[in-house]
Design a protein around this motif. Sequence first.
Motif, PDB file in Angstrom:
ATOM      1  N   ILE A 124       1.842  13.665  -8.630  1.00  0.00           N
ATOM      2  CA  ILE A 124       1.501  15.079  -8.401  1.00  0.00           C
ATOM      3  C   ILE A 124       2.716  15.969  -8.651  1.00  0.00           C
ATOM      4  CG2 ILE A 124       0.812  16.746  -6.656  1.00  0.00           C
ATOM      5  CD1 ILE A 124      -0.876  14.540  -5.388  1.00  0.00           C
ATOM      6  N   SER A 125       3.857  15.554  -8.095  1.00  0.00           N
ATOM      7  CA  SER A 125       5.048  16.401  -8.258  1.00  0.00           C
ATOM      8  C   SER A 125       5.485  16.459  -9.703  1.00  0.00           C
ATOM      9  CB  SER A 125       6.151  15.877  -7.359  1.00  0.00           C
ATOM     10  OG  SER A 125       6.775  14.790  -7.975  1.00  0.00           O
ATOM     11  N   GLU A 126       5.334  15.363 -10.382  1.00  0.00           N
ATOM     12  CA  GLU A 126       5.708  15.306 -11.808  1.00  0.00           C
ATOM     13  C   GLU A 126       4.899  16.331 -12.591  1.00  0.00           C
ATOM     14  OE1 GLU A 126       7.357  12.042 -13.276  1.00  0.00           O
ATOM     15  OE2 GLU A 126       7.877  13.575 -14.765  1.00  0.00           O
ATOM     16  N   VAL A 127       3.609  16.278 -12.306  1.00  0.00           N
ATOM     17  CA  VAL A 127       2.732  17.196 -13.046  1.00  0.00           C
ATOM     18  C   VAL A 127       3.108  18.639 -12.747  1.00  0.00           C
ATOM     19  CG1 VAL A 127       0.384  18.045 -13.152  1.00  0.00           C
ATOM     20  CG2 VAL A 127       0.817  15.629 -13.348  1.00  0.00           C
ATOM     21  N   LYS A 128       3.329  18.889 -11.454  1.00  0.00           N
ATOM     22  CA  LYS A 128       3.652  20.275 -11.072  1.00  0.00           C
ATOM     23  C   LYS A 128       4.894  20.761 -11.784  1.00  0.00           C
ATOM     24  CE  LYS A 128       1.918  20.779  -6.469  1.00  0.00           C
ATOM     25  NZ  LYS A 128       2.332  20.407  -5.170  1.00  0.00           N
ATOM     26  N   LYS A 129       5.920  19.905 -11.861  1.00  0.00           N
ATOM     27  CA  LYS A 129       7.203  20.373 -12.388  1.00  0.00           C
ATOM     28  C   LYS A 129       7.220  20.443 -13.908  1.00  0.00           C
ATOM     29  CE  LYS A 129      10.072  18.552  -8.805  1.00  0.00           C
ATOM     30  NZ  LYS A 129      10.983  17.456  -8.562  1.00  0.00           N
ATOM     31  N   ASN A 130       6.651  19.428 -14.533  1.00  0.00           N
ATOM     32  CA  ASN A 130       6.889  19.300 -15.978  1.00  0.00           C
ATOM     33  C   ASN A 130       5.656  19.476 -16.840  1.00  0.00           C
ATOM     34  OD1 ASN A 130       9.569  18.730 -15.491  1.00  0.00           O
ATOM     35  ND2 ASN A 130       9.126  16.557 -15.185  1.00  0.00           N
ATOM     36  N   ILE A 131       4.660  20.178 -16.300  1.00  0.00           N
ATOM     37  CA  ILE A 131       3.441  20.341 -17.081  1.00  0.00           C
ATOM     38  C   ILE A 131       3.724  21.104 -18.379  1.00  0.00           C
ATOM     39  CG2 ILE A 131       2.764  22.462 -15.929  1.00  0.00           C
ATOM     40  CD1 ILE A 131       0.404  19.653 -17.029  1.00  0.00           C
ATOM     41  N   HIS A 132       4.836  21.830 -18.359  1.00  0.00           N
ATOM     42  CA  HIS A 132       5.120  22.649 -19.544  1.00  0.00           C
ATOM     43  C   HIS A 132       5.464  21.808 -20.757  1.00  0.00           C
ATOM     44  CE1 HIS A 132       9.449  21.926 -19.142  1.00  0.00           C
ATOM     45  NE2 HIS A 132       9.153  21.897 -17.838  1.00  0.00           N
ATOM     46  N   LYS A 154       0.834  -1.217   0.000  1.00  0.00           N
ATOM     47  CA  LYS A 154       0.000   0.000   0.000  1.00  0.00           C
ATOM     48  C   LYS A 154       0.853   1.244   0.000  1.00  0.00           C
ATOM     49  CE  LYS A 154      -3.664  -1.209   2.740  1.00  0.00           C
ATOM     50  NZ  LYS A 154      -4.505  -1.071   3.883  1.00  0.00           N
ATOM     51  N   LYS A 155       1.942   1.185   0.790  1.00  0.00           N
ATOM     52  CA  LYS A 155       2.798   2.379   0.884  1.00  0.00           C
ATOM     53  C   LYS A 155       3.271   2.802  -0.494  1.00  0.00           C
ATOM     54  CE  LYS A 155       5.604   4.690   3.900  1.00  0.00           C
ATOM     55  NZ  LYS A 155       7.052   4.755   3.733  1.00  0.00           N
ATOM     56  N   GLY A 156       3.544   1.792  -1.326  1.00  0.00           N
ATOM     57  CA  GLY A 156       4.026   2.111  -2.661  1.00  0.00           C
ATOM     58  C   GLY A 156       3.014   2.914  -3.446  1.00  0.00           C
ATOM     59  N   LYS A 157       1.743   2.547  -3.225  1.00  0.00           N
ATOM     60  CA  LYS A 157       0.705   3.254  -3.970  1.00  0.00           C
ATOM     61  C   LYS A 157       0.697   4.723  -3.559  1.00  0.00           C
ATOM     62  CE  LYS A 157      -2.325  -0.145  -5.656  1.00  0.00           C
ATOM     63  NZ  LYS A 157      -2.051  -1.411  -5.090  1.00  0.00           N
ATOM     64  N   GLN A 158       0.886   4.945  -2.235  1.00  0.00           N
ATOM     65  CA  GLN A 158       0.899   6.315  -1.730  1.00  0.00           C
ATOM     66  C   GLN A 158       2.009   7.114  -2.409  1.00  0.00           C
ATOM     67  OE1 GLN A 158      -1.452   7.146   0.334  1.00  0.00           O
ATOM     68  NE2 GLN A 158      -0.764   9.266   0.433  1.00  0.00           N
ATOM     69  N   LEU A 159       3.166   6.504  -2.448  1.00  0.00           N
ATOM     70  CA  LEU A 159       4.321   7.190  -3.049  1.00  0.00           C
ATOM     71  C   LEU A 159       4.071   7.499  -4.517  1.00  0.00           C
ATOM     72  CD1 LEU A 159       7.267   5.167  -1.509  1.00  0.00           C
ATOM     73  CD2 LEU A 159       6.689   7.522  -1.035  1.00  0.00           C
ATOM     74  N   GLU A 160       3.437   6.547  -5.165  1.00  0.00           N
ATOM     75  CA  GLU A 160       3.130   6.740  -6.594  1.00  0.00           C
ATOM     76  C   GLU A 160       2.313   8.000  -6.806  1.00  0.00           C
ATOM     77  OE1 GLU A 160       2.246   2.504  -8.305  1.00  0.00           O
ATOM     78  OE2 GLU A 160       0.994   4.042  -9.273  1.00  0.00           O
TER      79      GLU A 160
END
Lengths: 164, 634
Positions: free
Chosen positions: A124-132, A113-119
């Motif tokens: 979210i962070s991926e989207v925030k950083k590289n949405i451009h 389950k923890k892995g799912k949380q990390l995923e």
Amino acid sequence: MRIEKCYFCSGPVYPGHGVMFVRNDCKSFRFCRSKCHKNFKKKRNPRKTRWTKAFRKASGKELTVDNALEFEKRRNIPVKYNRQLWDKTVEAMRKVEEIKRKRQAKFIMNRLKKGKQLEKEEAISEVKKNIHLIKAPHAGKAKQLEDKMVQKLQEDVDMGDDDI
Amino acid sequence: MALYNFKKIMVVPTAKDFIDITLSKTQRKTPTVVHKHYQIHRIRHFYMRKVKFTQQNYHDRLTQILTDFPKLDDIHPFYADLMNVLYDKDHYKLALGQINIAKNLIDNVAKDYVRLMKYGDSLYRCKQLKRAALGRMCTILKRQKSSLEYLEQVRQHLSRLPTIDPNTRTLLLCGYPNVGKSSFINKVTRADVDVQPYAFTTKSLFVGHMDYRYLRWQVVDTPGILDHPLEERNTIEMQAITALAHLRSAVLYVMDVSEQCGHTLQEQLELFNNIRPLFANKPLIIVANKCDVKKINELSEENQKIFADLSADGISVIETSTLTEEGVMQVKTEACDRLLANRVETKMKGKKVHDVLNRLHLAMPAKRDEKERPPFIPEGALMRKKAMEVDAPKRKLERDLEMELGDDYVLDLQKYWDLMNEDEKQDRIPEVWEGHNIADYIDPDIMKKLEDLEKEEELKERAGEYDSDDESEDEEMQEIRVLAKQIREKKQLLVIESKEKDIHGPRMPRTAAKVERKKLEKEMGNLGLDMTDKDESHYAQQARRSRSVTRKRKREASAPPTSKTRSQSASRPPRDQSGLRDAKMVKKTKKMMKNSQKGMNRQGKKGEADRHVFDLKPKHLLAGKRKSGTTDHR
């Protein structure tokens, strides 16, 4: 006739398979296949060899302490044959097996389950950083702005009309 | 006791073998090399040694023979007599005497020749002396050929004699041939003596052992005796007579009532009377055998009178049949009892008894009250005692069952199991289920444990542990996931593109290359911006303007650079200073440069790009045996 356990990988050794090695201190080691046997001869520690059950239990990747696992145990007190007892035991075995499987599966699921949380967080962070990379920051905003401008002009015009 | 030594007598070699062995031993165990030019005392010593060695060997071996063979005067008279009967005392003593003489002669020969050799003055002379000495010794031994053969045969026969202990309790069977003595011993002991219809089947003494009253008894079977005077008796009969004469035992004189042995009762009685002197002081029982064929009361008057006379004399007559086994036990018990009584009597008459008796004292407890306290013997002990006296029928053995059923017999050990229910004995017990051993689960409390487990499981289920937690994610999260996936794919695409570019030469920054309008519009369109109708935009106008300006101008001689304007190469910092902040950084950079060149330099390479291998397959790594190491790598 017994199904033994391989000393290295803890897998089942069926009769007619595998190799048994007896050491000079009278300790005997059974191996299910030459892979385990060769690893043993190389003096590898099964608790550190990742693919063995011993490793998995020692590093907490699998269920170790549980009441359902206490049923299958080598007992040193011989019990005389009694048909009723044997029948009941076979039935009990089935049920215990079921419960054991459920519990083992649940244990592993909880661990993952923890892995799912990390995923999630990573996404979210991926989207925030590289949405451009897929969307320009003000894509679609041009139209919005235009519409707004048009609306404002319209309002002004209305206001002007009202005045007059 | 010289009894068991009969088996430990060393093998007596034949004369030829004896000589061969000794001579080859001499050759092997003494030094073999001698030369003419050695000093004479050395040569003499060499040959003397050989002579003495041979003499020593012969001496030892012969002494061993002499000591191994029993001296007829030293052993029990029974054995002495037996050996006399079998091997003839005189011949035996003579043979041993000859061996002794031979030994002495050999010693003398050796002594003489050793003395002579002291005066040998050359190798040849000494050698001849040695030859002569050895030759004479061997001839002496060759003359003993017949003695040695005889002794070897005696030894072989002696080692096969039955071990009869002359002092212990013994029952002796005697009588005419074919009366049933061997059958009797077969019945009473575990011995397996030949029983055949012809006379003199038993040709020597046989011993069997049996137990009675917790004691070991010997039963000795003798060959049959015929009725003629002592002098005319042959070896076989003499053995029986010897046994009768010397063994202090109970005598069982076996008679054949049915006269099947070929001799009438009168003749048997005659024999009995003839050897009666041998039965002095021994408990005597007359065994009337083969009573299944004819009983005593079926006999004629006179024959019955014989038996009546014998009984009147005080000798017990017991009817037996070794075929039906009636009376056999009776004979046994009576003979044993009488012999025991006899032995006790003799011991009492002896001198040693008083020492023991003086020390014994039987204490009788004084009576306390009138209560009777008889001795308590448990039933099992009584039954066992009875079984000893009467031969109880043996219980049915597995072997008997096997013989009965023949081919149908199946060994079924499960019938001996001790289970709670008798009818479960023939069950086929399951051992394995789905990869698990059933024996590991067997536990008398298993049902209780199972119940507890199931309760636990129920509780857990109710508490919701097993609910699958697929939290339904809100729309936002799902959108985010989709976007993240797209981002990742885009990243991968970019990486692949850049790998495929395959740039030769230095890498220029993005700004150095010209971007085409179409390309720009396409890219921005993919990112979501609206790029239609952009003719009036700034970048389009710049592009149009710059085209008119960037036409190739004619090259004129360029003005030399004045001091104000610096050449481009001067305006840029030199490469080993560009990007470096301070002296410390310069130092570090220089160090890194040197470090990266170390490897190259040590291997003598021309530069980074020098990958030439001078020796592709070095012999010292690929050839040769594996001294230490494994098959994993070389």
